[in-house]
Motif scaffolding. Sequence first.
Motif, mmCIF file in Angstrom:
data_model
loop_
_atom_site.group_PDB
_atom_site.id
_atom_site.type_symbol
_atom_site.label_atom_id
_atom_site.label_comp_id
_atom_site.label_asym_id
_atom_site.label_seq_id
_atom_site.Cartn_x
_atom_site.Cartn_y
_atom_site.Cartn_z
ATOM 1 N N THR A 136 4.398 3.974 2.999
ATOM 2 C CA THR A 136 4.275 2.751 2.218
ATOM 3 C C THR A 136 4.411 1.578 3.174
ATOM 4 O O THR A 136 5.345 1.526 3.978
ATOM 5 N N VAL A 137 3.446 0.656 3.107
ATOM 6 C CA VAL A 137 3.453 -0.504 4.000
ATOM 7 C C VAL A 137 3.102 -1.758 3.207
ATOM 8 O O VAL A 137 2.451 -1.692 2.164
ATOM 9 N N ASP A 138 3.561 -2.898 3.688
ATOM 10 C CA ASP A 138 3.177 -4.196 3.142
ATOM 11 C C ASP A 138 2.193 -4.824 4.115
ATOM 12 O O ASP A 138 2.504 -4.996 5.302
ATOM 13 N N VAL B 254 0.875 -1.178 0.000
ATOM 14 C CA VAL B 254 0.000 0.000 0.000
ATOM 15 C C VAL B 254 0.908 1.223 0.000
ATOM 16 O O VAL B 254 1.683 1.436 0.925
ATOM 17 N N ASN B 255 0.819 1.988 -1.064
ATOM 18 C CA ASN B 255 1.662 3.156 -1.253
ATOM 19 C C ASN B 255 0.741 4.359 -1.443
ATOM 20 O O ASN B 255 -0.223 4.282 -2.206
ATOM 21 N N PRO B 256 0.988 5.473 -0.774
ATOM 22 C CA PRO B 256 0.129 6.647 -0.938
ATOM 23 C C PRO B 256 -0.031 7.076 -2.395
ATOM 24 O O PRO B 256 -1.075 7.617 -2.770
ATOM 25 N N PHE C 201 -3.273 12.112 -5.780
ATOM 26 C CA PHE C 201 -2.810 12.265 -4.410
ATOM 27 C C PHE C 201 -1.651 13.249 -4.326
ATOM 28 O O PHE C 201 -0.804 13.297 -5.210
ATOM 29 N N VAL C 202 -1.613 14.039 -3.253
ATOM 30 C CA VAL C 202 -0.498 14.955 -2.989
ATOM 31 C C VAL C 202 0.324 14.358 -1.849
ATOM 32 O O VAL C 202 -0.181 14.148 -0.747
ATOM 33 N N LEU C 203 1.568 14.092 -2.103
ATOM 34 C CA LEU C 203 2.460 13.470 -1.138
ATOM 35 C C LEU C 203 2.834 14.445 -0.023
ATOM 36 O O LEU C 203 3.078 15.618 -0.279
ATOM 37 N N ALA C 204 2.856 13.952 1.218
ATOM 38 C CA ALA C 204 3.292 14.706 2.401
ATOM 39 C C ALA C 204 2.447 15.939 2.682
ATOM 40 O O ALA C 204 2.936 16.930 3.205
#
Length: 71
Positions: free
Chosen positions: A31-33, A3-5, A20-23
């Motif tokens: 980002t998580v698995d 899962v990545n923003p 999406f706008v990062l940060a």
Amino acid sequence: MEVNPLYFAITDTNGTRHTFVLAADENQSDTVDLAPGENVSSTVTVKDPCTPQYVTFTDRGRGDLIRVNAS
């Protein structure tokens, strides 16, 4: 599942897709698995003002779509 923003987008009530706008928010997920059965909640922020209707996640940015109503 990774899962990545950057894999999220918002579709507004006019049908316009916003990326999406990062940060942009402290509640944004890193980002998580995720293993089967795990979940994560996060804030999805876009640049332009809009009334969100759907949040769409695209697996690895090009795979299967998961769409949920925005809240």
